[in-house]
Design a protein around this motif. Sequence first.
Motif, mmCIF file in Angstrom:
data_model
loop_
_atom_site.group_PDB
_atom_site.id
_atom_site.type_symbol
_atom_site.label_atom_id
_atom_site.label_comp_id
_atom_site.label_asym_id
_atom_site.label_seq_id
_atom_site.Cartn_x
_atom_site.Cartn_y
_atom_site.Cartn_z
ATOM 1 N N TYR A 15 -19.392 -30.070 -36.829
ATOM 2 C CA TYR A 15 -18.255 -29.120 -37.173
ATOM 3 C C TYR A 15 -18.588 -27.885 -37.941
ATOM 4 O O TYR A 15 -18.076 -26.923 -37.556
ATOM 5 N N THR A 20 -15.767 -28.517 -32.399
ATOM 6 C CA THR A 20 -14.226 -29.237 -32.505
ATOM 7 C C THR A 20 -14.085 -30.591 -32.994
ATOM 8 O O THR A 20 -14.895 -31.349 -31.915
ATOM 9 N N LEU A 21 -13.539 -31.173 -33.661
ATOM 10 C CA LEU A 21 -13.413 -32.554 -33.896
ATOM 11 C C LEU A 21 -12.218 -33.078 -33.073
ATOM 12 O O LEU A 21 -11.188 -32.405 -32.645
ATOM 13 N N ALA A 23 -8.591 -34.825 -32.303
ATOM 14 C CA ALA A 23 -7.207 -34.675 -32.988
ATOM 15 C C ALA A 23 -6.985 -35.663 -33.907
ATOM 16 O O ALA A 23 -6.158 -35.286 -35.017
ATOM 17 N N SER A 26 -7.236 -34.262 -37.330
ATOM 18 C CA SER A 26 -6.538 -32.762 -37.645
ATOM 19 C C SER A 26 -6.191 -32.526 -39.142
ATOM 20 O O SER A 26 -6.260 -31.579 -39.671
ATOM 21 N N VAL A 29 -9.117 -31.473 -41.045
ATOM 22 C CA VAL A 29 -9.644 -30.008 -40.670
ATOM 23 C C VAL A 29 -8.729 -29.206 -41.422
ATOM 24 O O VAL A 29 -9.099 -28.304 -42.101
ATOM 25 N N ARG A 93 -10.733 -21.193 -36.681
ATOM 26 C CA ARG A 93 -10.791 -22.550 -36.597
ATOM 27 C C ARG A 93 -9.615 -23.492 -36.595
ATOM 28 O O ARG A 93 -9.529 -24.600 -35.860
ATOM 29 N N LYS A 96 -8.439 -23.331 -32.936
ATOM 30 C CA LYS A 96 -9.772 -24.193 -32.334
ATOM 31 C C LYS A 96 -9.324 -25.641 -32.193
ATOM 32 O O LYS A 96 -9.489 -26.563 -31.283
ATOM 33 N N HIS A 97 -8.674 -26.192 -33.424
ATOM 34 C CA HIS A 97 -8.479 -27.554 -33.654
ATOM 35 C C HIS A 97 -6.936 -27.923 -33.413
ATOM 36 O O HIS A 97 -6.320 -28.947 -33.506
#
Length: 126
Positions: A15, A20-21, A23, A26, A29, A93, A96-97
Amino acid sequence: MSERSTPTFAQRIGYIWGRTLPASMSEWVRADLTGPGATRRYLVRILVPIIPVLSLFLLMPGPLWMGLAMMALLYLPLIYFTVALMYVYRRHRLIKHGLDPALADADARERSAADRLAYERKHGRA
């Protein structure tokens, strides 16, 4: 087995490097990018790891001040651009997530709304 809501050590390193982590993370993030300490975390993640690399200038022959000056010539603009691009980085970011990019400046909008309300109360408009 339920999905994790916080990243593992390996996921956290990924990360930090831009991956990307899942979902399911979320909320983590969102808190990382917009919660308390987000600015400090962002600056530390970018400005601290480069110090050992820049320290190689201290191995150059010559007076110490020259190595420090060469480090400063690279580090000072890095600080400037890191701070200047913080909002852009956060929005990127968040997008992106799969999160709302408006979260990047939600705290500033809340402060602005509170200031406006205080102003209007002070001048008899609210």
